[in-house]
Design a protein around this motif. Sequence first.
Motif, mmCIF file in Angstrom:
data_model
loop_
_atom_site.group_PDB
_atom_site.id
_atom_site.type_symbol
_atom_site.label_atom_id
_atom_site.label_comp_id
_atom_site.label_asym_id
_atom_site.label_seq_id
_atom_site.Cartn_x
_atom_site.Cartn_y
_atom_site.Cartn_z
ATOM 1 N N ASP A 117 0.578 -1.335 0.001
ATOM 2 C CA ASP A 117 0.031 0.115 0.035
ATOM 3 C C ASP A 117 0.766 1.272 0.065
ATOM 4 O O ASP A 117 0.461 2.453 -0.634
ATOM 5 C CB ASP A 117 -1.008 -0.149 1.161
ATOM 6 C CG ASP A 117 -2.006 -1.110 0.976
ATOM 7 O OD1 ASP A 117 -1.998 -1.748 0.118
ATOM 8 O OD2 ASP A 117 -2.908 -1.169 2.152
ATOM 9 N N LYS A 169 -9.190 5.856 -9.693
ATOM 10 C CA LYS A 169 -9.329 4.634 -8.955
ATOM 11 C C LYS A 169 -8.988 4.912 -7.513
ATOM 12 O O LYS A 169 -9.067 4.053 -6.650
ATOM 13 C CB LYS A 169 -7.807 3.791 -9.618
ATOM 14 C CG LYS A 169 -8.176 3.202 -11.002
ATOM 15 C CD LYS A 169 -6.960 2.594 -11.454
ATOM 16 C CE LYS A 169 -6.937 2.151 -13.027
ATOM 17 N NZ LYS A 169 -8.369 1.232 -13.130
ATOM 18 N N GLU A 192 -9.202 5.310 -0.013
ATOM 19 C CA GLU A 192 -9.343 4.049 -0.666
ATOM 20 C C GLU A 192 -9.288 3.937 -2.065
ATOM 21 O O GLU A 192 -8.872 4.810 -2.639
ATOM 22 C CB GLU A 192 -10.674 3.611 -0.210
ATOM 23 C CG GLU A 192 -11.028 3.602 1.124
ATOM 24 C CD GLU A 192 -12.566 3.201 1.240
ATOM 25 O OE1 GLU A 192 -13.195 2.932 0.495
ATOM 26 O OE2 GLU A 192 -13.079 2.767 2.443
ATOM 27 N N ASP A 227 -8.951 1.149 -5.572
ATOM 28 C CA ASP A 227 -9.432 -0.220 -6.368
ATOM 29 C C ASP A 227 -8.642 -1.166 -6.170
ATOM 30 O O ASP A 227 -7.293 -1.104 -6.081
ATOM 31 C CB ASP A 227 -9.588 0.255 -7.822
ATOM 32 C CG ASP A 227 -10.700 1.289 -8.249
ATOM 33 O OD1 ASP A 227 -11.706 1.452 -7.196
ATOM 34 O OD2 ASP A 227 -11.005 1.746 -9.295
ATOM 35 N N PRO A 228 -9.081 -2.433 -6.029
ATOM 36 C CA PRO A 228 -8.255 -3.638 -5.923
ATOM 37 C C PRO A 228 -7.265 -3.940 -6.916
ATOM 38 O O PRO A 228 -6.164 -4.421 -6.790
ATOM 39 C CB PRO A 228 -9.030 -4.939 -5.752
ATOM 40 C CG PRO A 228 -10.681 -4.087 -5.309
ATOM 41 C CD PRO A 228 -10.478 -2.623 -5.937
ATOM 42 N N ASP A 229 -7.385 -3.454 -8.319
ATOM 43 C CA ASP A 229 -6.540 -3.687 -9.279
ATOM 44 C C ASP A 229 -5.208 -3.061 -9.134
ATOM 45 O O ASP A 229 -4.270 -3.437 -9.818
ATOM 46 C CB ASP A 229 -7.300 -3.441 -10.526
ATOM 47 C CG ASP A 229 -7.513 -1.810 -10.824
ATOM 48 O OD1 ASP A 229 -8.073 -1.225 -9.772
ATOM 49 O OD2 ASP A 229 -7.570 -1.708 -12.005
ATOM 50 N N ASN A 260 -3.819 -2.719 -6.340
ATOM 51 C CA ASN A 260 -2.936 -3.479 -5.369
ATOM 52 C C ASN A 260 -2.119 -4.682 -6.258
ATOM 53 O O ASN A 260 -1.028 -5.135 -5.986
ATOM 54 C CB ASN A 260 -3.944 -4.172 -4.203
ATOM 55 C CG ASN A 260 -2.937 -4.819 -3.185
ATOM 56 O OD1 ASN A 260 -2.867 -6.214 -3.356
ATOM 57 N ND2 ASN A 260 -2.583 -4.393 -2.123
ATOM 58 N N THR A 261 -2.921 -5.322 -6.929
ATOM 59 C CA THR A 261 -2.730 -6.467 -7.915
ATOM 60 C C THR A 261 -1.349 -6.004 -8.604
ATOM 61 O O THR A 261 -0.360 -6.502 -9.174
ATOM 62 C CB THR A 261 -3.565 -6.922 -8.590
ATOM 63 O OG1 THR A 261 -4.721 -7.566 -7.920
ATOM 64 C CG2 THR A 261 -3.229 -8.042 -9.620
ATOM 65 N N SER A 262 -1.655 -4.644 -9.410
ATOM 66 C CA SER A 262 -0.460 -3.997 -10.219
ATOM 67 C C SER A 262 0.764 -3.832 -9.573
ATOM 68 O O SER A 262 1.720 -3.993 -9.925
ATOM 69 C CB SER A 262 -0.954 -2.881 -11.029
ATOM 70 O OG SER A 262 -2.425 -3.203 -11.733
#
Length: 596
Positions: A152, A186, A214, A216-218, A220-222
Amino acid sequence: MEQDQQPRENGGEQQAAPSAVQAHSKGQGNGRHNGQKDDPRVRLLLAKLLATLTGMIIGMAITAVVSSNLLPEQQEKVSSAQEEINEANKSIAQMNPEWQKAYDERTAAKESYDDQVDADLLELFTKGFNNLRSSTGSSTKEMLDSLESDPDRLILELYGILTEDQAKPAEDRTIDDAVRSKFLSKFHFAGGSPAAADDQAEAQASAVPATSLEFDPDLNTSALLFLELRRKDYEYIQVDNEYSKFQLSVTLNQEVISVTERFIGQIDLISLAIIFICTILGYLTHPIAERLIKRIAQNWREFDFGPGQRSTPAAIGFFAGMLLAIVVLLLLFTVIPLEQSIMDQSWFKVLVGTVIVLIISGIGAITGATYFGPREDPDLVDEYIEFRRNAAPKLLDTSVIIDGRIYEIAQTRFLDGYLVVTGSVLRELQTLADSADERKRIKGRSGLELVQKMQDDNRVDLRIFDDSQFDSQANGVDDQLMIVCREMGAQVVTNDYNLNRVAAILNVKVLNINALANSVKTRHLPGDEIVIKITDRGKQKGQGVGYLEDGTMVVIEDGGGFIGQNKLVRITSVSQTAQGRLLFARVDLANGEGDG
């Protein structure tokens, strides 16, 4: 004074001593072998071979010393560099699988990132990663470890980069507006309001704690995919650096070996040059070896080895020389430290070994056949002895040496016996060579050079005779020459007319080079017609003068009007003078005019 140079006068003829003629005749008349004889040609050959071999051996010894001092250090460099190359190659071989694995993993991570993550995020994530590493002072590995446990932070750093760029004036922004808006969309604050809907939201966002932001979850994946790519890239760089270090070590050590081997090659060339120069210098000192052989030969004459064939002592000398050559080779290639030098090469050993064996064996064979061969058998009678006599030595005076033609005559072998130059003649030439008069100086130097050339020519049997014992009895060089001729039973070779007259009075035979030249000139008889160029006027009115190719003067009685022209003339008479022949001719007779 040498015995073979002392035949005495007997009624103006030089008669041979019976024993010397018998020895000569047994080799030619009856097919017998010659007795022990100190042949100057053989002695000269032995001297040159021995001096050349000695120079070669000295050169090899010098080369061995030079090589033993210079080459070991260079060879140690080559060995050390080769060891490092071997170790580096071994490490490279061991690292190849590891390097290939790191490369493949890095490639796979890059492909996975490109497939799943927007390409514009790579530059932004990289900038954020570098900002975090700079602000914390962490290494790449430490930063990767930290972010992989808390990705994060990287996403929040991305948000800070986007908002910071948006806050700048339009002309200072570095991120494309569409890209910035795409990724800011995002992010949003707790409660669902966009993170950057307008300028008020931007101000609110800058005051809201990060915990209320906050995304978007994508994202975090990136971020995780970026960190994985960065990890694989880091691991590959570490392996590649180590791999490159070993490759660099190989390259540098190969260069060291190349430079060192070039230096060793230069030392080898210098070694060959030293051997060659010493061999040449050895050859040039052959007169010293010749004098040594002559002295040894004179001592050997006191012993009588009895009659026998020459093949036996020649064979014994050959094998004795071969044995000596083996000893010399063992000394050169075993005792003397030849390691690390060109002389340690197999081809060099074979070449030099063959040359040394041939030279020393040849010296042994020639020495055995010449100095240990059979003497004449006194019971053999030469039936042709009355037809033979030894050639008398020929003493050269100063004039004939300066003239120079004696060298060419001697080369044709028309003169039998030794040519002898006395010490008094050499001193007179030296005096001329040191004269302040340029003409005399040139004559003296040319005479000394001629004597040297005749000494070096194997076709000329030239001896230097020390006549200092007669200095007190003579009043000059010519007088001393006459004394030596009478004592030695020799003939004098001269161009000096006065010396010719004196020699005739003292009953010393004279060989006059000018007389010889006149005798071999082309014979022209009265009635012969020749073409000649009339070059000058004669002493009498109407006369012209011309010269034949051999220098003979022709007086043309009616040639005064044809100066500078080539005319056909008829010989009318021939006159012999002390200076040579003189021809008289007429032009009108050759044209057919006046024929009776």
